[in-house]
Design a protein around this motif. Sequence first.
Motif, PDB file in Angstrom:
ATOM      1  N   LEU A 239       0.786  -1.249   0.000  1.00  0.00           N
ATOM      2  CA  LEU A 239       0.000   0.000   0.000  1.00  0.00           C
ATOM      3  C   LEU A 239       0.815   1.294   0.000  1.00  0.00           C
ATOM      4  CD1 LEU A 239      -2.833  -1.071   2.468  1.00  0.00           C
ATOM      5  CD2 LEU A 239      -2.997  -0.759  -0.012  1.00  0.00           C
ATOM      6  N   GLU A 240       2.109   1.208   0.227  1.00  0.00           N
ATOM      7  CA  GLU A 240       2.845   2.470   0.376  1.00  0.00           C
ATOM      8  C   GLU A 240       3.300   3.074  -0.954  1.00  0.00           C
ATOM      9  OE1 GLU A 240       5.321   3.930   3.882  1.00  0.00           O
ATOM     10  OE2 GLU A 240       6.756   2.852   2.670  1.00  0.00           O
ATOM     11  N   HIS A 241       3.820   2.226  -1.824  1.00  0.00           N
ATOM     12  CA  HIS A 241       4.423   2.769  -3.040  1.00  0.00           C
ATOM     13  C   HIS A 241       3.346   3.287  -4.006  1.00  0.00           C
ATOM     14  CE1 HIS A 241       3.301  -0.683  -5.563  1.00  0.00           C
ATOM     15  NE2 HIS A 241       3.435  -1.373  -4.450  1.00  0.00           N
ATOM     16  N   GLU A 242       3.717   4.279  -4.750  1.00  0.00           N
ATOM     17  CA  GLU A 242       2.827   4.870  -5.774  1.00  0.00           C
ATOM     18  C   GLU A 242       1.415   5.105  -5.234  1.00  0.00           C
ATOM     19  OE1 GLU A 242       3.634   2.706  -9.741  1.00  0.00           O
ATOM     20  OE2 GLU A 242       4.648   1.541  -8.210  1.00  0.00           O
ATOM     21  N   ASN A 243       1.380   5.603  -4.013  1.00  0.00           N
ATOM     22  CA  ASN A 243       0.084   5.884  -3.389  1.00  0.00           C
ATOM     23  C   ASN A 243       0.124   7.302  -2.814  1.00  0.00           C
ATOM     24  OD1 ASN A 243      -2.184   6.088  -1.824  1.00  0.00           O
ATOM     25  ND2 ASN A 243      -1.778   4.274  -0.573  1.00  0.00           N
ATOM     26  N   PRO A 244      -0.513   8.260  -3.489  1.00  0.00           N
ATOM     27  CA  PRO A 244      -0.437   9.646  -3.021  1.00  0.00           C
ATOM     28  C   PRO A 244      -1.074   9.842  -1.652  1.00  0.00           C
ATOM     29  CG  PRO A 244      -2.078   9.408  -4.773  1.00  0.00           C
ATOM     30  CD  PRO A 244      -1.364   8.101  -4.672  1.00  0.00           C
ATOM     31  N   ASN A 245      -1.885   8.884  -1.203  1.00  0.00           N
ATOM     32  CA  ASN A 245      -2.587   9.024   0.076  1.00  0.00           C
ATOM     33  C   ASN A 245      -1.898   8.277   1.225  1.00  0.00           C
ATOM     34  OD1 ASN A 245      -4.308  10.063  -1.841  1.00  0.00           O
ATOM     35  ND2 ASN A 245      -6.161   9.324  -0.868  1.00  0.00           N
ATOM     36  N   LEU A 371      20.682   2.200  -3.150  1.00  0.00           N
ATOM     37  CA  LEU A 371      21.564   1.498  -4.082  1.00  0.00           C
ATOM     38  C   LEU A 371      20.950   0.226  -4.669  1.00  0.00           C
ATOM     39  CD1 LEU A 371      24.934   1.753  -2.088  1.00  0.00           C
ATOM     40  CD2 LEU A 371      24.262   3.071  -4.099  1.00  0.00           C
ATOM     41  N   ALA A 372      19.982  -0.351  -3.981  1.00  0.00           N
ATOM     42  CA  ALA A 372      19.431  -1.641  -4.430  1.00  0.00           C
ATOM     43  C   ALA A 372      18.579  -1.457  -5.684  1.00  0.00           C
ATOM     44  CB  ALA A 372      18.593  -2.249  -3.314  1.00  0.00           C
ATOM     45  N   SER A 373      18.407  -2.555  -6.413  1.00  0.00           N
ATOM     46  CA  SER A 373      17.673  -2.455  -7.672  1.00  0.00           C
ATOM     47  C   SER A 373      16.165  -2.311  -7.426  1.00  0.00           C
ATOM     48  CB  SER A 373      17.954  -3.687  -8.538  1.00  0.00           C
ATOM     49  OG  SER A 373      17.584  -4.823  -7.817  1.00  0.00           O
ATOM     50  N   ASP A 374      15.454  -1.930  -8.476  1.00  0.00           N
ATOM     51  CA  ASP A 374      14.016  -1.658  -8.344  1.00  0.00           C
ATOM     52  C   ASP A 374      13.202  -2.913  -8.048  1.00  0.00           C
ATOM     53  OD1 ASP A 374      14.412   0.957  -8.739  1.00  0.00           O
ATOM     54  OD2 ASP A 374      13.836   0.967 -10.863  1.00  0.00           O
ATOM     55  N   HIS A 392      13.095   3.040   6.488  1.00  0.00           N
ATOM     56  CA  HIS A 392      14.101   3.569   5.561  1.00  0.00           C
ATOM     57  C   HIS A 392      14.315   2.751   4.295  1.00  0.00           C
ATOM     58  CE1 HIS A 392      15.166   6.821   8.225  1.00  0.00           C
ATOM     59  NE2 HIS A 392      15.114   5.963   9.223  1.00  0.00           N
ATOM     60  N   ILE A 393      13.662   1.616   4.174  1.00  0.00           N
ATOM     61  CA  ILE A 393      13.770   0.883   2.901  1.00  0.00           C
ATOM     62  C   ILE A 393      12.496   1.185   2.111  1.00  0.00           C
ATOM     63  CG2 ILE A 393      13.917  -1.384   1.800  1.00  0.00           C
ATOM     64  CD1 ILE A 393      16.454  -0.897   3.377  1.00  0.00           C
ATOM     65  N   ASP A 394      12.681   1.795   0.952  1.00  0.00           N
ATOM     66  CA  ASP A 394      11.522   2.134   0.125  1.00  0.00           C
ATOM     67  C   ASP A 394      11.014   0.906  -0.594  1.00  0.00           C
ATOM     68  OD1 ASP A 394      11.725   4.800   0.798  1.00  0.00           O
ATOM     69  OD2 ASP A 394      13.162   5.203  -0.823  1.00  0.00           O
ATOM     70  N   GLY A 395       9.693   0.791  -0.628  1.00  0.00           N
ATOM     71  CA  GLY A 395       9.098  -0.275  -1.418  1.00  0.00           C
ATOM     72  C   GLY A 395       9.003   0.163  -2.872  1.00  0.00           C
ATOM     73  N   GLY A 396       8.247  -0.546  -3.644  1.00  0.00           N
ATOM     74  CA  GLY A 396       8.069  -0.214  -5.056  1.00  0.00           C
ATOM     75  C   GLY A 396       7.207  -1.290  -5.667  1.00  0.00           C
ATOM     76  N   ARG A 397       6.696  -1.029  -6.876  1.00  0.00           N
ATOM     77  CA  ARG A 397       5.791  -2.008  -7.488  1.00  0.00           C
ATOM     78  C   ARG A 397       6.446  -3.386  -7.570  1.00  0.00           C
ATOM     79  NH1 ARG A 397       0.799  -2.054  -9.860  1.00  0.00           N
ATOM     80  NH2 ARG A 397       0.527   0.105  -9.259  1.00  0.00           N
TER      81      ARG A 397
END
Length: 577
Positions: A239-245, A371-374, A392-397
């Motif tokens: 739910l966190e990534h690419e979610n403006p809300n 530094l980690a890949s997508d 501190h670790i970003d999620g992503g699709r």
Amino acid sequence: MSKKVADVLWEMLAKAGVKRCYGIVGDALNPVVDALSRNGAIEFVPVRHEEYGVFAAVAEAYFTGNPVAVCGTAGPGVVHLFNGLMDARKEAAPIIAIAGDVESSLIDTSTLEEMNPYKFFEAASLYTARLVNPEQARAVINTAILTAVLEKGPTVLSIPGDVAAADAPDQPTDFTIAAPAILRPADSDFEKLVRMIDEAKTVAIFGGDGCREGRDQVVELACKLKAPVGYSFRGKQWLEHENPNAVGMTGLMGYGGAYNALHEADLLLMLGTDFPFSEFLPGTSVKKVQIDKNPKHIGRRTALDLGLVGDIKSTVSALLPAVREKTDGEFLERQIAHTESFHKRLQHYVEKGPAIKPIRPEFLAATLSELASDDAMFFADTGTACIWLARHIDGGRNRRLFGSFSWASMANAAPNAFGCALAYPGRQCIALCGDGGFTMLGMGDLLTQIERRTPVVQVILNNEKYDFVHIEQQEAGIIPSGVEFKNPNFAKVAEAMGAKGIRIEDPEDVREGLAEALAYKDGPVVVDAVVDPLALAMPSHSPFHTVKGFTLSFAKQVLSGRVDTVIQEIERNVGIV
Ligand SMILES: Cc1ncc(C[n+]2csc(CCOP(=O)(O)OP(=O)(O)O)c2C)c(N)n1
Ligand SMILES: [Mg+2]
């Protein structure tokens, strides 16, 4: 040669989609692995500790959705499976455990290594069977597979060696796994839900792992309702990534505006979550609706105004055209502003990190994320690694984040990462390990990774401490004890074992060291990161007892002569650096 019971076992497991079996062989399992070699469709992954094999299997099963087999043999080897199977149960991972049993003629005689699998596995297993007669084989193997896959959890087949080696009756080994049904609330309840949403001035959403398949629908609903979206640890990656809300997590690791959003809304929609910390959920001042496909989750953490059974994807898809769009964005904007200001605070030790020694874990984790890949897969040990992963670790699709989120066992990250490195070759699999966790389980089975040259990146938070417990004890208002230990140089140990070892002591080496680790593809890497043992992470909302506990613990520590430690701890956590 006629087909043996063990041949039937592997044939059926292969048909169910099992690709690997992790474990240790011996006695009763010898005919079982013999049949596995004959079968050829399933890979046997020998490990040094059965529990490590189960944690690897849990991550593989959770992400691939395929059942995974594990094995351990008679008595002690079987007992080593248990903690991992509890994890599988809590993380909802379909695992089939093959437990070597004593000879069938000796069952219930208290013979060497005998234990009662029914009693022993009761807490962990969704279905336990003892295969004492070849005639049972098809029916019990079928049930073990179907239960693991459909109910999402571990099942156990306890098999005496003589039964595994016996001739199998001539029975078909085909079976059918039913396609999942669409699960939605009844029309009248659904209409009630739509009315509640339409009547509420402000709505907040709190989502969990149940949003996995319906994540796009939940985000779309949030946008239509101008609703902030908070999430549990298990819900974060969906739910966190690419979610403006998105407004972050609540709970002990909470960050962002989630706590406030949940408490200030008129209506809270709890979607696919069994978040266990009731004290972080609002009381009766907020109307609460919970939707989950598991009816047992509904209403068990907080009293509700409406509880509905349904899977999130289809229920929210049906809601989307049925609810009225909200036009007033003030509530959402306030929660987003709160989230952004908390985020700035979180960045403090990331931005100042390059100049702070000992290394701040916030800086280490944020650099790793950058530094980690997508499509990297991150795994965190239970301990402070979870806090740094969450914050501190970003999620992503295409990124994945995992840990022992619901069972909270130590030492899960390295084996989790190993399992995914086998299931997803070519993808970065990164374990953020505690030094306690790594030495508990990860170090022995580093040899397994080395033998297979599996490229797993293990980043060890070397703080010479069970730091999470150290924080817990302070929260409880006591003087920390039993939490410190001494470590070797893990990079040198890793090198001596045959892995790549990188030791990072200085903040200016963090970026280069991590980049080198991520670029290494020839086998496992151990990054020994010497981090600040006094780094603290307070939740965005601290319950009163937490604040009181810290104050009390600090006071007791000062009175017992630990003034220097207390001053250092305060200094290093209020930004005076
Ligand atoms: C198997 C197991 N034993 C004990 C605990 C209790 N526990 C939770 S976190 C933790 C400390 C973990 O220490 P470490 O791996 O060094 O990570 P740190 O918190 O220092 O980063 C302990 C002992 C647990 N959750 N699981
Ligand atoms: Mg530690």
